[in-house]
Design a protein around this motif. Structure first.
Motif, PDB file in Angstrom:
ATOM      1  N   ARG A  60       2.772   6.569  -4.958  1.00 17.92           N
ATOM      2  CA  ARG A  60       2.248   7.248  -6.206  1.00 17.92           C
ATOM      3  C   ARG A  60       1.662   8.703  -6.140  1.00 17.92           C
ATOM      4  O   ARG A  60       2.074   9.548  -6.863  1.00 17.92           O
ATOM      5  CB  ARG A  60       1.441   6.451  -6.812  1.00 17.92           C
ATOM      6  N   TYR A  61       0.847   8.618  -5.194  1.00 18.57           N
ATOM      7  CA  TYR A  61       0.050  10.190  -4.848  1.00 18.57           C
ATOM      8  C   TYR A  61       1.060  11.228  -4.493  1.00 18.57           C
ATOM      9  O   TYR A  61       0.877  12.282  -4.812  1.00 18.57           O
ATOM     10  CB  TYR A  61      -1.134   9.840  -4.005  1.00 18.57           C
ATOM     11  N   GLU A 108       0.172   2.767  -3.578  1.00 23.06           N
ATOM     12  CA  GLU A 108      -0.741   3.723  -3.609  1.00 23.06           C
ATOM     13  C   GLU A 108      -0.147   5.080  -3.036  1.00 23.06           C
ATOM     14  O   GLU A 108      -0.087   6.208  -3.878  1.00 23.06           O
ATOM     15  CB  GLU A 108      -1.943   3.405  -2.697  1.00 23.06           C
ATOM     16  N   TRP A 130       0.818  -1.101  -0.091  1.00 23.13           N
ATOM     17  CA  TRP A 130       0.079  -0.088   0.075  1.00 23.13           C
ATOM     18  C   TRP A 130       0.877   1.164   0.073  1.00 23.13           C
ATOM     19  O   TRP A 130       0.584   2.148  -0.761  1.00 23.13           O
ATOM     20  CB  TRP A 130      -0.962   0.054   1.231  1.00 23.13           C
ATOM     21  N   LYS A 152      -9.387   1.260  -2.225  1.00 23.70           N
ATOM     22  CA  LYS A 152      -8.649   2.275  -3.074  1.00 23.70           C
ATOM     23  C   LYS A 152      -9.501   3.430  -3.254  1.00 23.70           C
ATOM     24  O   LYS A 152      -8.841   4.614  -3.212  1.00 23.70           O
ATOM     25  CB  LYS A 152      -8.556   1.474  -4.509  1.00 23.70           C
ATOM     26  N   LEU A 169      -8.262   7.214  -1.568  1.00 22.92           N
ATOM     27  CA  LEU A 169      -8.125   8.455  -2.395  1.00 22.92           C
ATOM     28  C   LEU A 169      -9.053   9.519  -1.758  1.00 22.92           C
ATOM     29  O   LEU A 169      -8.394  10.678  -1.614  1.00 22.92           O
ATOM     30  CB  LEU A 169      -9.058   8.210  -3.749  1.00 22.92           C
TER      31      LEU A 169
END
Ligand SMILES: [Zn+2]
Length: 475
Positions: free
Chosen positions: A352-353, A349, A345, A389, A393
């Motif tokens: 990446r953000y 995730e 995670w 997911k 976000l």
């Protein structure tokens, strides 16, 4: 390619001491121009430099962390040259005997194998002031003058752009782990000079090298090496000679341009600095620093693999930055599942953000505790991995916890056995034909009942619990 590439790197790391190398002026990047200056760092006649003990301790730290030999006696030298941002007309540096020598770092080569890159020397020196140019005028700011630096000179052991950047990333992370350098490349805390040469494959004799000054990002180092290798190759292929030059890397054109053409060796008329005694470091001082070294990236990688059972690749990514490693461990504290899931995670995730937003882990809008909450919600069956997911976000955008977002989105799975049983019983009673079919051996009809419960609960019924209950009710 018919050539071997030889790359050596010189890094200038600004030390994060509170005060300068030879005076008590505060080091500040944000202070108004020429307000952090005194008689010493502006080179007034009759002033004398005094050692900053913290800077010496930091130099020993880096020496030990890079497996270098600490020289118990080292000497400061004057490197003489004229430039407006150097008011003394010389830089205090270490020429004959640096504070540390003969170290090495382990990096991964392009095939993923461990490769030892030698460190020739680590020397203490000082930074210059800063000049800027405004139309026809040149302005000098001496706030940086006398800031302590460590120059770290590698052996020419790297042969690809990737290796060079792995070495730099490793060195950078060690400096930051040690807490001796802020490592902020945009502010010039960590600057790199790149030396590149190529030689016919297998040849013993080195080719002529060019030096690219002050490259200030890992990506630019890679780009500038790729560009130089290609340029050298074209020159040699066309029967010409590479000139020994000092170059600058132009970020706009992604090419190098000539700063100056060098003679064989620049004459800086080095001589021992008469105002500073030789630097003597005792065994007990070295031992004291050794005893207080923090856990370094290599040790952390090993520990993460062993303690958390995550793959070497993950451990490598998660320890590249101290703050990231801390985040991972903080998140695990309140998490009950497998560490590998947490590692995924963070790497897939969260990073990446953060990368997309150009921000760092310290500024992550999702706290370690919140991420642990999200993963716990998946593991307990409260939400599915797919829903997680979307929840993530929203957590990233709002900074709210997983529980708050799950409620807000109405995603909470219904795991109330009594409630699901009631709904399922109602559906079974209303569909006796299908019940008969199921009992006659048509097992595919089972999915119909699960589907009806899901429909009735807007998809929120816990799927595995629902199946279990229907199976029981159908006998
Ligand atoms: Zn000063």
């Amino acid at each position: 390619m018919n050539y071997d590439v030889v790359i050596g790197l010189e890094v200038h790391a600004q030390l994060s001491t509170l005060t300068k190398a030879w005076c008590q002026c505060e080091i500040s990047v944000s202070a108004f121009e020429n307000t952090k200056v005194c008689e010493v760092c502006s080179a007034q006649p009759g002033t004398l430099p005094v050692y900053n003990k913290k800077a010496i301790e930091y130099a020993i730290k880096l020496g030990l962390a890079t497996n270098s030999r600490i020289n118990k006696v080292s000497v400061f030298d004057r490197k003489n040259y004229f430039y407006p941002d150097l008011p003394k007309g010389y830089q205090i540096t270490q020429f004959q005997t640096p504070v540390a020598e003969n170290g090495h770092l382990d990096i991964f080569d392009d095939e993923g194998n461990i490769k030892k890159v030698g460190i020739q020397r680590i020397q203490m020196e000082e930074d210059t002031g800063k000049s800027s140019h405004l139309g026809e005028k040149s302005l000098i700011n001496l706030n940086r003058s006398g800031t302590p630096l460590l120059e770290i000179v590698s052996e020419p052991h790297m042969s690809t752009a990737k290796e060079a950047s792995s070495y730099l990333k490793k060195l950078h992370s060690i400096l930051v782990y040690l807490g001796i350098c802020h490592g902020n490349m945009q502010d010039g805390n960590f600057r790199c000079d790149v030396n590149v040469s190529i030689k016919p494959k297998g040849s013993e004799k080195y080719g002529t090298r060019t030096e690219v000054k002050n490259v200030n990002s890992f990506r630019h180092v890679e780009m500038c090496i790729e560009h130089e290798v290609q340029r050298h190759q074209q020159i040699l292929d066309s029967g010409n000679k590479v000139l020994q030059q000092t170059l600058l890397f132009d970020v706009e054109t992604k090419a190098t341009k000539v700063l100056r053409t060098k003679s064989d060796a620049d004459d800086y008329r080095y001589f021992p600095e008469p105002d500073l005694l030789p630097l003597i470091i005792s065994d007990s001082e070295i031992q004291k620093v050794q005893d207080n070294l923090p856990e370094l990236p290599d040790a952390k990688i090993k520990r993460f693999i062993l303690d958390y059972g995550i793959p070497a690749y993950d451990a490598n990514v998660l320890t590249a930055e101290k703050e990231l490693a801390n985040y991972f461990e903080a998140a695990l504290k309140n998490y009950e599942g497998e560490a590998k899931k947490m590692s995924n995670w963070i790497m897939v995730e969260l990073l990446r953000y953060l990368n997309e937003a150009g921000t760092s882990i310290e500024r992550s809008p999702v706290s370690p505790n919140s991420l642990a909450g999200l993963l716990n919600a998946i593991n307990s069956g409260k939400i599915s991995g797919k829903q997680a997911k979307d929840v993530f976000l929203k957590m990233y955008d709002s900074g709210h916890s997983a529980d708050v977002i799950i409620k807000e989105m109405g995603l909470e799975q219904i795991s109330d056995e009594k409630m699901i049983t009631e709904i399922a019983q109602k559906i079974i009673n209303a569909n006796s034909v299908n019940v008969e079919k199921y009992k006659a051996g048509n097992e595919r009809i089972f999915g119909f009942f699960v589907g009806q419960v899901m429909k009735e609960t807007n998809g929120q019924a816990n799927p595995s619990l629902t199946s279990e209950i229907i199976k029981r009710l159908l006998g």
